[in-house]
Design a protein around this motif. Structure first.
Motif, PDB file in Angstrom:
ATOM      1  N   GLN A 125     -50.211  89.549  76.035  1.00 41.89           N
ATOM      2  CA  GLN A 125     -49.393  90.670  75.555  1.00 41.89           C
ATOM      3  C   GLN A 125     -48.121  90.814  76.393  1.00 41.89           C
ATOM      4  N   ARG A 126     -48.211  90.530  77.707  1.00 36.94           N
ATOM      5  CA  ARG A 126     -47.010  90.580  78.548  1.00 36.94           C
ATOM      6  C   ARG A 126     -46.038  89.455  78.162  1.00 36.94           C
ATOM      7  N   LEU A 127     -46.580  88.270  77.912  1.00 36.31           N
ATOM      8  CA  LEU A 127     -45.732  87.161  77.478  1.00 36.31           C
ATOM      9  C   LEU A 127     -45.092  87.476  76.135  1.00 36.31           C
ATOM     10  N   ARG A 128     -45.871  88.007  75.234  1.00 31.51           N
ATOM     11  CA  ARG A 128     -45.358  88.352  73.896  1.00 31.51           C
ATOM     12  C   ARG A 128     -44.176  89.314  74.006  1.00 31.51           C
ATOM     13  N   THR A 129     -44.324  90.333  74.841  1.00 28.56           N
ATOM     14  CA  THR A 129     -43.249  91.311  75.038  1.00 28.56           C
ATOM     15  C   THR A 129     -42.024  90.648  75.659  1.00 28.56           C
ATOM     16  N   LYS A 130     -42.254  89.745  76.612  1.00 28.80           N
ATOM     17  CA  LYS A 130     -41.135  89.059  77.257  1.00 28.80           C
ATOM     18  C   LYS A 130     -40.342  88.228  76.248  1.00 28.80           C
ATOM     19  N   ILE A 131     -41.031  87.508  75.387  1.00 26.31           N
ATOM     20  CA  ILE A 131     -40.334  86.708  74.374  1.00 26.31           C
ATOM     21  C   ILE A 131     -39.506  87.604  73.462  1.00 26.31           C
ATOM     22  N   LEU A 132     -40.099  88.687  73.006  1.00 26.72           N
ATOM     23  CA  LEU A 132     -39.393  89.574  72.078  1.00 26.72           C
ATOM     24  C   LEU A 132     -38.209  90.271  72.731  1.00 26.72           C
ATOM     25  N   ASN A 133     -38.198  90.357  74.073  1.00 28.14           N
ATOM     26  CA  ASN A 133     -37.126  91.058  74.774  1.00 28.14           C
ATOM     27  C   ASN A 133     -36.154  90.137  75.493  1.00 28.14           C
ATOM     28  N   THR A 134     -36.309  88.824  75.336  1.00 21.93           N
ATOM     29  CA  THR A 134     -35.421  87.864  75.988  1.00 21.93           C
ATOM     30  C   THR A 134     -34.304  87.468  75.035  1.00 21.93           C
ATOM     31  N   PRO A 135     -33.033  87.661  75.408  1.00 20.16           N
ATOM     32  CA  PRO A 135     -31.921  87.392  74.488  1.00 20.16           C
ATOM     33  C   PRO A 135     -31.914  85.979  73.917  1.00 20.16           C
ATOM     34  N   HIS A 136     -32.286  84.982  74.723  1.00 23.78           N
ATOM     35  CA  HIS A 136     -32.234  83.602  74.234  1.00 23.78           C
ATOM     36  C   HIS A 136     -32.974  83.431  72.920  1.00 23.78           C
ATOM     37  N   PHE A 137     -34.127  84.058  72.806  1.00 22.80           N
ATOM     38  CA  PHE A 137     -34.972  83.854  71.630  1.00 22.80           C
ATOM     39  C   PHE A 137     -34.393  84.509  70.378  1.00 22.80           C
ATOM     40  N   HIS A 138     -33.355  85.312  70.553  1.00 25.36           N
ATOM     41  CA  HIS A 138     -32.700  85.936  69.398  1.00 25.36           C
ATOM     42  C   HIS A 138     -31.373  85.252  69.061  1.00 25.36           C
ATOM     43  N   THR A 139     -30.988  84.253  69.847  1.00 20.11           N
ATOM     44  CA  THR A 139     -29.709  83.577  69.605  1.00 20.11           C
ATOM     45  C   THR A 139     -29.876  82.084  69.321  1.00 20.11           C
ATOM     46  N   VAL A 140     -31.121  81.623  69.251  1.00 17.24           N
ATOM     47  CA  VAL A 140     -31.410  80.211  68.996  1.00 17.24           C
ATOM     48  C   VAL A 140     -30.894  79.797  67.617  1.00 17.24           C
ATOM     49  N   LYS A 141     -30.402  78.570  67.536  1.00 14.60           N
ATOM     50  CA  LYS A 141     -30.025  77.992  66.249  1.00 14.60           C
ATOM     51  C   LYS A 141     -31.201  77.196  65.696  1.00 14.60           C
ATOM     52  N   PRO A 142     -31.492  77.313  64.409  1.00 16.95           N
ATOM     53  CA  PRO A 142     -32.608  76.547  63.837  1.00 16.95           C
ATOM     54  C   PRO A 142     -32.330  75.043  63.870  1.00 16.95           C
ATOM     55  N   SER A 143     -33.279  74.287  64.411  1.00 15.61           N
ATOM     56  CA  SER A 143     -33.215  72.829  64.435  1.00 15.61           C
ATOM     57  C   SER A 143     -34.411  72.260  63.694  1.00 15.61           C
ATOM     58  N   LEU A 144     -34.215  71.128  63.046  1.00 18.55           N
ATOM     59  CA  LEU A 144     -35.353  70.415  62.475  1.00 18.55           C
ATOM     60  C   LEU A 144     -36.214  69.892  63.624  1.00 18.55           C
ATOM     61  N   LEU A 145     -37.500  70.253  63.618  1.00 17.08           N
ATOM     62  CA  LEU A 145     -38.419  69.839  64.670  1.00 17.08           C
ATOM     63  C   LEU A 145     -39.410  68.814  64.131  1.00 17.08           C
ATOM     64  N   HIS A 146     -39.769  67.850  64.988  1.00 15.24           N
ATOM     65  CA  HIS A 146     -40.863  66.943  64.631  1.00 15.24           C
ATOM     66  C   HIS A 146     -42.150  67.729  64.538  1.00 15.24           C
ATOM     67  N   GLY A 147     -42.396  68.584  65.510  1.00 12.42           N
ATOM     68  CA  GLY A 147     -43.533  69.483  65.467  1.00 12.42           C
ATOM     69  C   GLY A 147     -44.767  69.032  66.218  1.00 12.42           C
ATOM     70  N   ASP A 148     -44.851  67.745  66.551  1.00  7.05           N
ATOM     71  CA  ASP A 148     -46.016  67.239  67.291  1.00  7.05           C
ATOM     72  C   ASP A 148     -45.574  66.019  68.100  1.00  7.05           C
ATOM     73  N   LEU A 149     -44.597  66.247  68.972  1.00  9.54           N
ATOM     74  CA  LEU A 149     -43.877  65.148  69.619  1.00  9.54           C
ATOM     75  C   LEU A 149     -44.579  64.727  70.906  1.00  9.54           C
ATOM     76  N   TRP A 150     -45.654  63.953  70.757  1.00 11.87           N
ATOM     77  CA  TRP A 150     -46.339  63.379  71.914  1.00 11.87           C
ATOM     78  C   TRP A 150     -46.322  61.860  71.776  1.00 11.87           C
ATOM     79  N   SER A 151     -46.826  61.173  72.790  1.00 17.41           N
ATOM     80  CA  SER A 151     -46.686  59.715  72.844  1.00 17.41           C
ATOM     81  C   SER A 151     -47.349  59.015  71.670  1.00 17.41           C
ATOM     82  N   GLY A 152     -48.426  59.597  71.124  1.00 21.46           N
ATOM     83  CA  GLY A 152     -49.104  58.980  69.999  1.00 21.46           C
ATOM     84  C   GLY A 152     -48.315  59.005  68.715  1.00 21.46           C
TER      85      GLY A 152
END
Length: 280
Positions: free
Chosen positions: A166-193
């Protein structure tokens, strides 16, 4: 899983003369298949129907527009089994720097909002992709909250974990970076396999779980299980430099993948989850 001759004859191929099981992960049965001197990679999902592979096909098409991926040859349903027929990849070795540049190119593909046109609920980890204008809202409500609720259902949660979460959740919602991110196409599961190289050394991306989100989420995944070295990150930054402060945000994204593994594989991933949560 064994494929009968009758089953194989329903594929949109002729003169199939060699079928061999190959490693395909813990989700699908996988086979090397040769037809008329052409080799293919065949994935089969027993009793799930062809819709099981729709999300992967969408991801391969989106990634394949800008980087190298296996080519989708056919898909469908045979005797209630879903199948996906891909071009065969003859693998080789390549440059980590080139791989980083390829991933950065993917991340430069954008969308107006965060998410995707459709949800994906056929896998063990549901992906709620409803479009959102705000990344913090998307990440907390449609990624982290979903896995926390699943962990509760799977009896992998506790009051202590929830207090930190819950503390982490609040931190994310209150951190400016997370409200200014630009949407990027993500692979979504980017590991060595899920990365490889062609015989000519070209980077190849495999098994995508795409959506549009913060590119740091993909980058966080590269830091969890190793395989990506300094050349990868240098190559990436030569195309798309990191945002200031990224290192401090990576644990918030590592948590998502560790929660997924907690739900998939059990409490062996609990200590890793707790190490992240203890930061908050």
């Amino acid at each position: 899983m064994q494929l009968s001759t009758t089953w194989l004859h329903q594929l949109p191929l002729t003169a199939i003369h060699d079928v061999q099981p190959v490693g395909g992960g813990d989700i699908n049965a996988a086979f090397s298949l040769v037809s008329a001197q052409t080799r293919y990679f065949l994935k089969v999902q027993p009793d799930r129907g062809g819709a099981f592979f729709d999300h992967e096909i969408d991801g391969l098409n989106r990634l394949g527009a800008v980087v190298t991926t296996p080519k989708v040859m056919a898909s469908g349903t045979i005797n209630q089994d879903g199948y996906l027929l891909l071009s065969w990849l003859t693998t080789g070795h390549g440059s980590q720097a080139a791989l980083g540049q390829a991933v950065a190119t993917v991340h430069q593909q954008t969308a107006p909002k965060f998410g995707l046109d459709t949800d994906y609920r056929l896998g063990k980890i549901p992906k709620i992709n409803t479009w959102q204008a705000d990344w913090a809202t998307f990440y907390v409500q449609q990624r982290l909250d979903v896995l926390v609720q699943l962990a509760k259902s799977n009896h992998h949660w506790s009051a202590e974990r929830d207090d930190h979460y819950q503390r982490l959740r609040t931190k994310i919602l209150n951190t400016p970076h997370f409200h200014t991110v630009k949407p990027s196409l993500l692979h979504g599961d980017l590991w060595s396999g899920n990365i490889s190289f062609t015989a000519a050394g070209t980077p190849v991306l495999l098994d995508p779980d795409v959506f549009y989100g913060d590119r740091e989420m993909d980058l966080a995944m590269t830091t969890i299980f190793g395989c990506f070295d300094a050349d990868f990150y240098d190559g990436y930054q030569s195309v798309y430099p990191f945002e200031p402060g990224m290192q401090s945000r990576l644990p918030m994204y590592q948590l998502y993948y560790l929660l997924a593994h907690l739900n998939l594989f059990g409490e062996s991933y609990g200590p890793a989850v707790d190490r992240i949560l203890a930061l908050y």
